[in-house]
Design a protein around this motif. Sequence first.
Motif, PDB file in Angstrom:
ATOM      1  N   GLU A   1      25.517 -21.106  -4.409  1.00 44.10           N
ATOM      2  CA  GLU A   1      24.239 -21.217  -5.116  1.00 44.10           C
ATOM      3  C   GLU A   1      23.142 -20.379  -4.480  1.00 44.10           C
ATOM      4  N   ASP A   2      23.366 -19.919  -3.242  1.00 45.53           N
ATOM      5  CA  ASP A   2      22.332 -19.148  -2.549  1.00 45.53           C
ATOM      6  C   ASP A   2      22.602 -17.646  -2.512  1.00 45.53           C
ATOM      7  N   ALA A   3      23.877 -17.236  -2.535  1.00 45.47           N
ATOM      8  CA  ALA A   3      24.180 -15.816  -2.339  1.00 45.47           C
ATOM      9  C   ALA A   3      25.525 -15.459  -2.934  1.00 45.47           C
ATOM     10  N   ALA A   4      25.663 -14.162  -3.253  1.00 47.17           N
ATOM     11  CA  ALA A   4      26.944 -13.582  -3.648  1.00 47.17           C
ATOM     12  C   ALA A   4      27.289 -12.533  -2.608  1.00 47.17           C
ATOM     13  N   LEU A   5      28.530 -12.552  -2.132  1.00 44.68           N
ATOM     14  CA  LEU A   5      28.936 -11.685  -1.033  1.00 44.68           C
ATOM     15  C   LEU A   5      30.170 -10.890  -1.421  1.00 44.68           C
ATOM     16  N   ASP A   6      30.138  -9.590  -1.081  1.00 48.72           N
ATOM     17  CA  ASP A   6      31.279  -8.726  -1.323  1.00 48.72           C
ATOM     18  C   ASP A   6      31.425  -7.827  -0.103  1.00 48.72           C
ATOM     19  N   GLY A   7      32.610  -7.809   0.498  1.00 47.05           N
ATOM     20  CA  GLY A   7      32.775  -7.032   1.718  1.00 47.05           C
ATOM     21  C   GLY A   7      34.159  -6.442   1.838  1.00 47.05           C
ATOM     22  N   THR A   8      34.250  -5.400   2.683  1.00 53.63           N
ATOM     23  CA  THR A   8      35.507  -4.715   2.935  1.00 53.63           C
ATOM     24  C   THR A   8      35.726  -4.625   4.438  1.00 53.63           C
ATOM     25  N   LEU A   9      36.922  -4.950   4.883  1.00 49.74           N
ATOM     26  CA  LEU A   9      37.281  -4.900   6.297  1.00 49.74           C
ATOM     27  C   LEU A   9      38.097  -3.649   6.585  1.00 49.74           C
ATOM     28  N   PHE A  10      37.798  -3.009   7.732  1.00 48.89           N
ATOM     29  CA  PHE A  10      38.534  -1.833   8.160  1.00 48.89           C
ATOM     30  C   PHE A  10      39.087  -2.061   9.554  1.00 48.89           C
ATOM     31  N   ARG A  11      40.280  -1.507   9.810  1.00 49.22           N
ATOM     32  CA  ARG A  11      40.936  -1.642  11.113  1.00 49.22           C
ATOM     33  C   ARG A  11      40.987  -0.279  11.784  1.00 49.22           C
ATOM     34  N   GLY A  12      40.705  -0.248  13.091  1.00 44.70           N
ATOM     35  CA  GLY A  12      40.792   0.987  13.852  1.00 44.70           C
ATOM     36  C   GLY A  12      41.317   0.718  15.241  1.00 44.70           C
ATOM     37  N   ILE A  13      41.514   1.767  16.026  1.00 40.95           N
ATOM     38  CA  ILE A  13      42.025   1.623  17.383  1.00 40.95           C
ATOM     39  C   ILE A  13      40.873   1.208  18.301  1.00 40.95           C
ATOM     40  N   GLY A  14      40.919  -0.024  18.759  1.00 39.03           N
ATOM     41  CA  GLY A  14      39.878  -0.527  19.643  1.00 39.03           C
ATOM     42  C   GLY A  14      38.584  -0.886  18.951  1.00 39.03           C
ATOM     43  N   LYS A  15      38.536  -0.756  17.616  1.00 42.41           N
ATOM     44  CA  LYS A  15      37.324  -1.055  16.870  1.00 42.41           C
ATOM     45  C   LYS A  15      37.706  -1.678  15.533  1.00 42.41           C
ATOM     46  N   ALA A  16      36.747  -2.393  14.959  1.00 44.39           N
ATOM     47  CA  ALA A  16      36.905  -2.925  13.606  1.00 44.39           C
ATOM     48  C   ALA A  16      35.558  -2.814  12.927  1.00 44.39           C
ATOM     49  N   ALA A  17      35.545  -2.811  11.599  1.00 43.48           N
ATOM     50  CA  ALA A  17      34.296  -2.672  10.858  1.00 43.48           C
ATOM     51  C   ALA A  17      34.352  -3.532   9.614  1.00 43.48           C
ATOM     52  N   VAL A  18      33.162  -4.004   9.195  1.00 42.64           N
ATOM     53  CA  VAL A  18      33.050  -4.728   7.940  1.00 42.64           C
ATOM     54  C   VAL A  18      31.837  -4.185   7.204  1.00 42.64           C
ATOM     55  N   VAL A  19      32.015  -3.875   5.922  1.00 40.70           N
ATOM     56  CA  VAL A  19      30.949  -3.320   5.097  1.00 40.70           C
ATOM     57  C   VAL A  19      30.575  -4.329   4.026  1.00 40.70           C
ATOM     58  N   PHE A  20      29.250  -4.645   3.873  1.00 37.15           N
ATOM     59  CA  PHE A  20      28.743  -5.548   2.850  1.00 37.15           C
ATOM     60  C   PHE A  20      27.892  -4.708   1.836  1.00 37.15           C
ATOM     61  N   VAL A  21      27.943  -5.064   0.678  1.00 38.28           N
ATOM     62  CA  VAL A  21      27.111  -4.446  -0.373  1.00 38.28           C
ATOM     63  C   VAL A  21      26.284  -5.530  -1.023  1.00 38.28           C
ATOM     64  N   ASP A  22      25.080  -5.811  -0.434  1.00 44.64           N
ATOM     65  CA  ASP A  22      24.193  -6.797  -1.039  1.00 44.64           C
ATOM     66  C   ASP A  22      22.832  -6.737  -0.360  1.00 44.64           C
ATOM     67  N   GLY A  23      21.957  -5.846  -0.826  1.00 43.50           N
ATOM     68  CA  GLY A  23      20.626  -5.749  -0.260  1.00 43.50           C
ATOM     69  C   GLY A  23      19.764  -6.950  -0.559  1.00 43.50           C
ATOM     70  N   SER A  24      20.086  -7.686  -1.641  1.00 39.67           N
ATOM     71  CA  SER A  24      19.266  -8.843  -1.999  1.00 39.67           C
ATOM     72  C   SER A  24      19.386  -9.973  -0.993  1.00 39.67           C
ATOM     73  N   ALA A  25      20.404  -9.916  -0.140  1.00 36.78           N
ATOM     74  CA  ALA A  25      20.565 -10.964   0.868  1.00 36.78           C
ATOM     75  C   ALA A  25      19.395 -10.990   1.840  1.00 36.78           C
ATOM     76  N   PHE A  26      18.658  -9.871   1.946  1.00 33.78           N
ATOM     77  CA  PHE A  26      17.527  -9.804   2.860  1.00 33.78           C
ATOM     78  C   PHE A  26      16.247 -10.352   2.244  1.00 33.78           C
ATOM     79  N   LEU A  27      16.300 -10.777   0.983  1.00 35.95           N
ATOM     80  CA  LEU A  27      15.110 -11.292   0.322  1.00 35.95           C
ATOM     81  C   LEU A  27      15.060 -12.804   0.405  1.00 35.95           C
ATOM     82  N   ASP A  28      13.923 -13.339   0.842  1.00 33.73           N
ATOM     83  CA  ASP A  28      13.692 -14.774   0.908  1.00 33.73           C
ATOM     84  C   ASP A  28      12.407 -15.065   0.147  1.00 33.73           C
ATOM     85  N   GLU A  29      12.544 -15.606  -1.054  1.00 33.15           N
ATOM     86  CA  GLU A  29      11.391 -15.884  -1.920  1.00 33.15           C
ATOM     87  C   GLU A  29      10.551 -14.630  -2.136  1.00 33.15           C
TER      88      GLU A  29
END
Length: 258
Positions: free
Chosen positions: A200-228
Motif C-alpha cells: 500500500e505504500d510502494a511499488a518496487l522493481d529491481g534487478t540483481l547482478f553477480r560479479g567477481i567479488g562484487k554484487a549490484a542491485v538496480v531499482f527503478v522508482d524515483g517516487s520512492a524518495f517522495l514523502d507527501e
Amino acid sequence: MGNPLPGKWLLLSGLLAGASMAEGRGPPGIRTLFLADAPDAAPQRVYVKGHVVTVLRFEQPVEAARTRLVGGEGRFEPLGIVGRKVILEPRQELDSDEGFSLMVTLADGREVLFLLRPAGHRGGRSADQQLDVFDDRVSCEAQRAALRDAEQENKTLRADNERLRKEEVSEDHALAALLAAGAVAQTPFVLADHFSGKDEDAALDGTLFRGIGKAAVVFVDGSAFLDEGTLTSLFLEMYRQDGLRQAMVQLDPDLIGK
C-alpha cells in the motif's frame, strides 16, 4: 536495461566500508537550540529514535513535578529529570506521522514546549542525543555551543565532499554508471535475478547482478524518495542470512537526478 531513467538508482557492493554508511560516522548527535521570545512560537522539534537516549540540557534547573510528556504514555520510558537535564528514551520507533509534546517547566516558572518527532523523517535527520537549550544567544556558553555546531557542520561537509570526490573517481562509481545506463555488456556483471513487489505504500522493481567479488542491485522508482510531495532520504538495510544487520546505507534524493 534500456535507456537510463531519471528515477533509476543502484547499490553497488564490494566497497561498502568506504561508501555512505549512515551509522558509525562522526560524533554523537549534539545540537544547540535557542528558545523563542514569542510565547506563541511553534515548539522546537526534537528528533528521537527507539531505544536511544536523548538528553535536553538547560541553563537552569528543571521543575520535575511540572515537567511532563503529553500523549506518549507507554511509548517512552519514564522521564528522567536530573538538575538541569531531561532524559528521554522511546520504547520503540515512532511512526513517520507521529509526534508527542514534551512540556518542560524551568525553575523560573517558564513553560517550554517541544515536539518529539521520529528520527530519519524529512531528509533523514539523525536522532538527537544531546540538545543544549539556551535562552540567551549572547551568553558565553551559548556562543561556545554555536561555534562547536558550526565547526562540526564544516567538518561534516568537508568529509562528505571528500567522500564524494573519491566515489566519483572510483571503480565502483564507473561500474554503477554503466549499469544505470543499461550497458551491462561493458561491465563484469551478469544478470542473476529480478524481483518486484507492491504494497500500500510502494511499488518496487529491481534487478540483481553477480560479479567477481562484487554484487549490484538496480531499482527503478524515483517516487520512492517522495514523502507527501517532499523529497526525502531513504535508508537501505542489508541483513545476513542469520538475521544480523551487515550495513545500512543512506540514499540521498539527489541520486535520482544523476
